[in-house]
Motif scaffolding. Structure first.
Motif, PDB file in Angstrom:
ATOM      1  N   GLU A 118     -44.290  84.296 121.256  1.00 55.15           N
ATOM      2  CA  GLU A 118     -44.802  82.897 121.462  1.00 55.15           C
ATOM      3  C   GLU A 118     -43.977  81.650 121.374  1.00 55.15           C
ATOM      4  OE1 GLU A 118     -47.835  80.290 121.890  1.00 55.15           O
ATOM      5  OE2 GLU A 118     -47.984  82.444 122.167  1.00 55.15           O
ATOM      6  N   ALA A 119     -42.941  81.731 120.600  1.00 56.57           N
ATOM      7  CA  ALA A 119     -42.079  80.736 120.443  1.00 56.57           C
ATOM      8  C   ALA A 119     -41.128  80.389 121.795  1.00 56.57           C
ATOM      9  CB  ALA A 119     -41.213  81.148 119.326  1.00 56.57           C
ATOM     10  N   TYR A 120     -40.806  81.700 122.183  1.00 55.55           N
ATOM     11  CA  TYR A 120     -39.972  81.578 123.442  1.00 55.55           C
ATOM     12  C   TYR A 120     -40.975  81.188 124.681  1.00 55.55           C
ATOM     13  CZ  TYR A 120     -37.470  83.475 127.436  1.00 55.55           C
ATOM     14  OH  TYR A 120     -36.788  83.571 128.872  1.00 55.55           O
ATOM     15  N   GLU A 121     -42.104  81.682 124.799  1.00 55.72           N
ATOM     16  CA  GLU A 121     -43.079  81.092 125.848  1.00 55.72           C
ATOM     17  C   GLU A 121     -43.088  79.695 125.784  1.00 55.72           C
ATOM     18  OE1 GLU A 121     -44.034  82.518 128.704  1.00 55.72           O
ATOM     19  OE2 GLU A 121     -42.945  84.317 127.688  1.00 55.72           O
ATOM     20  N   GLN A 122     -43.378  79.035 124.621  1.00 55.02           N
ATOM     21  CA  GLN A 122     -43.473  77.551 124.436  1.00 55.02           C
ATOM     22  C   GLN A 122     -42.135  76.792 124.796  1.00 55.02           C
ATOM     23  OE1 GLN A 122     -45.070  77.048 120.297  1.00 55.02           O
ATOM     24  NE2 GLN A 122     -46.961  77.897 120.850  1.00 55.02           N
ATOM     25  N   ARG A 126     -41.569  74.091 127.906  1.00 58.47           N
ATOM     26  CA  ARG A 126     -40.979  72.990 127.657  1.00 58.47           C
ATOM     27  C   ARG A 126     -39.884  72.724 128.691  1.00 58.47           C
ATOM     28  NH1 ARG A 126     -42.101  74.151 122.209  1.00 58.47           N
ATOM     29  NH2 ARG A 126     -39.986  74.675 121.853  1.00 58.47           N
ATOM     30  N   SER A 127     -38.768  73.680 128.892  1.00 51.84           N
ATOM     31  CA  SER A 127     -37.656  73.508 129.745  1.00 51.84           C
ATOM     32  C   SER A 127     -38.059  73.584 130.982  1.00 51.84           C
ATOM     33  CB  SER A 127     -36.780  74.393 129.083  1.00 51.84           C
ATOM     34  OG  SER A 127     -37.000  75.970 129.552  1.00 51.84           O
TER      35      SER A 127
END
Length: 129
Positions: A118-122, A126-127
């Motif tokens: 989840e953190a990676y996807e978010q 953003r990037s």
């Protein structure tokens, strides 16, 4: 901070190539098929029931790959209509220990794994934006 040694071309032991492993990460159905055969031989049509979502083509390919690797046997009976059963070999049964260990690891770390995804996807969203 210590800098690790460079990786060499012979880093992986040639006696244990990853392509020789019978259960590969990309073959998501192998472990499920093996679990279906744990209690004994099954017919193709029986395997399709719990393996919802698998196409007959992929099931046939997966069964062939497991047979090729010596994990299961295919027995065709001379009957009308024809009957074929799939059964685990002793080699196939020997994989339950490592499978159980991997499943236990996944149960223990699932929350961390999902949070990391989840953190990676978010971060990726953003990037990209």
């Amino acid at each position: 901070m210590t800098v690790p040694q460079p990786l060499t071309a012979d880093f992986f032991d040639p006696a244990c190539p990853s392509r020789a492993l019978p259960i590969r990460g990309g073959e998501k159905w192998s472990w499920k098929i093996m679990r279906c055969l744990e209690a004994g031989p099954r017919r193709f049509s029986e395997l399709k029931v719990p393996l919802r979502g698998i196409t007959p083509k992929v099931l046939a390919e997966s069964l062939r790959a497991l047979e090729r690797d010596g994990v299961l046997t295919r027995t065709a009976y001379d009957e009308n209509p024809p009957r074929v059963e799939y059964e685990l070999t002793p080699l196939g049964r020997s994989l339950f220990g490592p499978m159980d260990a991997a499943c236990a690891w996944a149960r223990e770390h699932l929350d961390h794994l999902l949070a990391a995804r989840e953190a990676y996807e978010q971060s990726s969203e953003r990037s990209d934006g």
